[in-house]
Design an enzyme around this catalytic site. Structure first.
Site, PDB file in Angstrom:
ATOM      1  N   ASP A 188      54.666 -13.487 -54.436  1.00 10.28           N
ATOM      2  CA  ASP A 188      55.298 -12.188 -54.658  1.00 10.28           C
ATOM      3  C   ASP A 188      54.305 -11.283 -55.397  1.00 10.28           C
ATOM      4  O   ASP A 188      53.906 -11.592 -56.517  1.00 10.28           O
ATOM      5  CB  ASP A 188      56.573 -12.369 -55.478  1.00 10.28           C
ATOM      6  CG  ASP A 188      57.416 -11.105 -55.547  1.00 10.28           C
ATOM      7  OD1 ASP A 188      56.890 -10.009 -55.248  1.00 10.28           O
ATOM      8  OD2 ASP A 188      58.602 -11.216 -55.902  1.00 10.28           O
TER       9      ASP A 188
ATOM     10  N   CYS B 241      62.593 -12.335 -48.016  1.00 12.04           N
ATOM     11  CA  CYS B 241      62.016 -12.573 -49.342  1.00 12.04           C
ATOM     12  C   CYS B 241      63.120 -12.303 -50.361  1.00 12.04           C
ATOM     13  O   CYS B 241      64.303 -12.326 -50.000  1.00 12.04           O
ATOM     14  CB  CYS B 241      60.763 -11.718 -49.576  1.00 12.04           C
ATOM     15  SG  CYS B 241      61.031  -9.934 -49.670  1.00 12.04           S
TER      16      CYS B 241
ATOM     17  N   ARG C 128      57.234  -8.331 -49.509  1.00  9.33           N
ATOM     18  CA  ARG C 128      56.734  -9.293 -48.523  1.00  9.33           C
ATOM     19  C   ARG C 128      57.423  -9.221 -47.168  1.00  9.33           C
ATOM     20  O   ARG C 128      56.751  -9.143 -46.134  1.00  9.33           O
ATOM     21  CB  ARG C 128      56.856 -10.711 -49.092  1.00  9.33           C
ATOM     22  CG  ARG C 128      56.001 -10.919 -50.330  1.00  9.33           C
ATOM     23  CD  ARG C 128      56.282 -12.233 -51.005  1.00  9.33           C
ATOM     24  NE  ARG C 128      57.615 -12.225 -51.622  1.00  9.33           N
ATOM     25  CZ  ARG C 128      58.187 -13.278 -52.171  1.00  9.33           C
ATOM     26  NH1 ARG C 128      57.574 -14.441 -52.169  1.00  9.33           N
ATOM     27  NH2 ARG C 128      59.384 -13.187 -52.724  1.00  9.33           N
TER      28      ARG C 128
END
Length: 159
Positions: free
Chosen positions: A128, A11, A17
């Site tokens: 996100d 990420c 994440r």
């Protein structure tokens, strides 16, 4: 299988994440008795959080689901394209950044979207949650669980 199959989740900052995906997949692989065949790691395309634990909110939400997120943030390196068999990006920006970093055409073939493995939830990216509330973190965990289940189903046919 002689050598472990290696998966890297990526990420932006490697604090929400991708470390959550790493923790989820590790636990699922252990439960499926596949962890001796598969190695999982995570990284970010941005190195500003290098050495930090995952975001405390993500750790708290993950802990409620019995996932331990102990990974220390790191930035992806060129060697990762050689080391890993599958590199999974969380969103279009991560995918583009990975494609730009890929050292050769073989490395490009290793890059896929994490949501390619979703079986139930209709998402084309992992949002996100950094600037969201609790619902954002829970949604990310829901999508990642779905994707990791699908990934395990696919891996069962490869090992």
């Amino acid at each position: 299988m002689e050598k472990k199959y290696k998966i890297l989740f990526v990420c932006l900052g490697n604090i929400c994440r991708s470390p959550a995906a790493e923790g989820i997949l590790k636990k699922m692989l252990q439960e499926a008795k596949m962890d001796q065949y598969i190695e999982v790691d995570s990284a970010g395309t941005y190195g500003g959080h290098a050495g930090e634990l995952p975001d405390s909110r993500m750790r708290a939400h993950a802990a409620r689901r019995e996932y331990k997120l102990t990974h220390r943030s790191r930035q992806i390196e060129y060697d990762d394209f050689e080391k890993f068999d599958l590199i999974l990006g969380m969103d279009d920006t991560n995918i583009r950044n990975l494609q730009q970093l890929a050292p050769d055409p073989d490395a490009l073939l290793k890059i896929r979207r994490t949501t390619d493995f979703c079986q139930k939830l209709p998402y084309d990216h992992i949002p996100d949650p950094y600037y969201s509330g609790s619902d954002g973190f829970e949604l990310v965990l829901d999508i990642l669980e779905d994707a990791c289940n699908g990934l395990i189903d696919e891996l069962k046919h490869q090992i």
